[in-house]
Design an enzyme around this catalytic site. Structure first.
Site, mmCIF file in Angstrom:
data_model
loop_
_atom_site.group_PDB
_atom_site.id
_atom_site.type_symbol
_atom_site.label_atom_id
_atom_site.label_comp_id
_atom_site.label_asym_id
_atom_site.label_seq_id
_atom_site.Cartn_x
_atom_site.Cartn_y
_atom_site.Cartn_z
ATOM 1 N N GLN A 60 0.808 -1.220 0.000
ATOM 2 C CA GLN A 60 0.000 0.000 0.000
ATOM 3 C C GLN A 60 0.843 1.272 0.000
ATOM 4 O OE1 GLN A 60 -3.251 0.111 2.748
ATOM 5 N NE2 GLN A 60 -3.966 2.062 1.970
ATOM 6 N N GLU A 116 -3.172 -7.743 -2.126
ATOM 7 C CA GLU A 116 -4.636 -7.673 -2.105
ATOM 8 C C GLU A 116 -5.074 -6.544 -3.026
ATOM 9 O OE1 GLU A 116 -6.772 -5.538 0.384
ATOM 10 O OE2 GLU A 116 -5.194 -4.075 0.125
ATOM 11 N N GLY A 169 3.150 -6.104 5.813
ATOM 12 C CA GLY A 169 3.515 -7.460 5.430
ATOM 13 C C GLY A 169 3.982 -7.539 3.992
ATOM 14 N N THR A 170 3.244 -6.878 3.082
ATOM 15 C CA THR A 170 3.584 -6.972 1.665
ATOM 16 C C THR A 170 4.861 -6.205 1.362
ATOM 17 O OG1 THR A 170 1.222 -7.045 1.188
ATOM 18 C CG2 THR A 170 2.685 -6.678 -0.656
ATOM 19 N N THR A 222 1.346 1.791 13.002
ATOM 20 C CA THR A 222 0.162 1.312 12.286
ATOM 21 C C THR A 222 -0.084 -0.167 12.527
ATOM 22 O OG1 THR A 222 1.525 0.917 10.351
ATOM 23 C CG2 THR A 222 0.340 2.996 10.434
ATOM 24 N N ASN A 271 6.736 8.503 8.460
ATOM 25 C CA ASN A 271 5.521 9.302 8.384
ATOM 26 C C ASN A 271 5.485 10.408 9.426
ATOM 27 O OD1 ASN A 271 4.472 7.991 6.213
ATOM 28 N ND2 ASN A 271 3.330 6.503 7.413
ATOM 29 N N ASN A 286 2.431 12.110 0.811
ATOM 30 C CA ASN A 286 2.970 11.521 -0.414
ATOM 31 C C ASN A 286 3.366 12.583 -1.428
ATOM 32 O OD1 ASN A 286 2.594 9.039 0.697
ATOM 33 N ND2 ASN A 286 0.659 8.624 -0.344
ATOM 34 N N GLU A 344 25.752 7.430 -9.824
ATOM 35 C CA GLU A 344 26.568 8.457 -9.177
ATOM 36 C C GLU A 344 26.202 8.632 -7.708
ATOM 37 O OE1 GLU A 344 27.322 12.446 -11.003
ATOM 38 O OE2 GLU A 344 26.818 11.352 -12.817
#
Length: 450
Positions: free
Chosen positions: A11, A71, A144-145, A179, A206, A228, A254
């Site tokens: 995500q 997912e 996890g991903t 999180t 974050n 973001n 470089e």
């Protein structure tokens, strides 16, 4: 051509990716459907942007990127969002069940079913390049991903594309904001493979970026989109010299050469200046010296870590916009005379500068003001060890009681992997300590570790 392939995993990787591609499209005048109206040819028909986009026969520009998640929900947002026509459907790879914040699921059980498909798609993109320069990998190590599948993909990329450089943009867990409960496990297990399989890794966190948004942009309650967009400005500044022409262009390799003194010491801090809202920008004259100083401010760092607690080994300053080398030299000269900014004694010069004439672009309706010049700094500082020691401490508290470990073992991991990864990070903390140590007499025993 020196192409770069971007790989967005999980995500965090995908949402940062969305912000980046949105910005690239604006910078190059590419519309959401991939068309580039010929009257808006950026830089007079210069095709430097082809490092990031490939052009189809129909004149459509397609990002050289892959989005992977275990997912579908996050990728479905890309599939239905503004830029849905920009990407080839094959570039968006999603599984059916997620990694459930579990490194072992991302790395072993569920990740390994999808990894071959990903490599297949990456191979297609790579075959489409004339001189592939390397990979930009975007992920977070708390979930996890991003941690599990991220590590797995990096390991496989090392096998398939041994010599190509891999730049990681990695979101690390923040000190206060968490999180998930098992973040420390996932981060330690994942960093273990980042050490081995990325050439340069840029740490983001974050909480630090929240604080920048609150403080500098006066956004009371920053959203991930706010974060973001700020991160995408940093990444855009780093890659600007691959996509535009400039006075001092900087290549991906470089970065490596100039920032990494020893192979393991490759975790970078980043900062960006000026981060300023439109209301304030009218009243400030942001000179090169000012933005350079501001980039060195501890509060500008995009990871929670205080560079005053360590020493700098090397810095890369990427300027863009209305900047001339003379101003840069003066600004860097001033920084060198400041006692607060310390360099290790074995690296006297320590600065690499790049200048790009394309001024920073801002997303319409975004938070950042349109400015004439900006700088992005990537620095290698021994204070990064703080980030690791924080995570290690949390890891130790949980692992002493073997809390939550059964979820990992149940997915086919062995407990030994935990201790192996933890020892590797302990060694990394020690490496940082030694690198920052004074004096030139302990250089001989450096050899054992590498």
């Amino acid at each position: 051509m020196r192409e770069c392939i971007s790989i967005h995993i999980g995500q965090a990787g995908i949402q940062v990716g969305n912000a980046c591609w949105e910005l690239y499209c604006l910078e190059h005048g590419i519309q959401p459907d991939g068309q580039m109206p010929s009257d808006k040819t950026v830089g007079g028909g210069d095709d430097a942007f082809n490092t990031f986009f490939s052009e189809t026969g129909a004149g459509k520009h397609v990002p050289r990127a892959v989005f992977v998640d275990l997912e579908p929900t996050v990728i479905d947002e890309v599939r239905t969002g503004t830029y849905r026509q920009l990407f080839h459907p094959e570039q968006l790879i999603s599984g059916k069940e997620d990694a459930a914040n579990n490194f072992a699921r991302g790395h072993y059980t569920i990740g390994k079913e999808i990894v071959d498909l990903c490599l297949d798609r990456i191979r297609k993109l790579a075959d489409n390049c004339t001189g592939l320069q390397g990979f930009l990998v975007f992920n977070a190590v708390g979930g996890g991903t991003g941690s599990g599948l991220g590590s797995l993909l990096l390991e496989r990329l090392s096998v398939d594309y041994g010599k190509k450089s891999k730049l990681g943009f990695t979101v690390y867990p923040s000190p206060q904001v968490s999180t998930s409960v098992v973040e420390p496990y996932n981060s330690v297990l994942s960093t273990h493979s980042l050490l081995e399989h990325t050439d340069v890794s840029i740490l983001l966190d974050n909480e630090a970026i929240y604080d920048i948004c609150r403080r500098s942009l006066s956004i009371e309650r920053p959203t991930y989109t706010n974060l973001n967009r700020l991160v995408s400005q940093v990444i855009s500044s780093l890659t600007a010299s691959l996509r535009f022409d400039g006075a001092l262009n900087v290549d991906v390799t470089e970065f490596q050469t100039n920032l990494v003194p020893y192979p393991r010491i490759h975790f970078m801090l980043s900062s960006y200046a000026p981060v300023i809202s439109a209301e304030k920008a009218f009243h400030e004259q942001l000179s090169v010296a000012e933005i350079t100083n501001s980039a060195f401010e501890p509060a500008s760092m995009m990871a929670k870590c205080d560079p005053r607690h360590g020493k700098y080994m090397a810095c890369c300053l990427m300027y863009r916009g209305d900047v001339v080398p003379k101003d840069v030299n003066a600004a860097v000269g001033t920084i060198k005379t400041k006692r607060t900014i310390q360099f290790v004694d074995w690296c006297p010069t320590g600065f690499k500068c790049g200048i790009n004439y394309q001024p920073p672009t801002v997303v319409p309706g975004g938070d950042l003001a349109k400015v004439q010049r900006a700088v992005c700094m990537i620095s290698n500082s021994t204070s990064v060890a703080e980030v690791f020691s924080r995570i290690d401490h949390k890891f130790d508290l949980m692992y002493a009681k073997r809390a939550f470990v059964h979820w990992y073992v149940g997915e086919g991991m062995e407990e030994g992997e935990f201790s192996e990864a933890r020892e590797d990070l302990a060694a990394l903390e020690k490496d940082y300590e030694e690198v920052g140590a004074e004096g030139g007499d302990d250089e001989d025993d450096e050899g054992e570790e590498y």
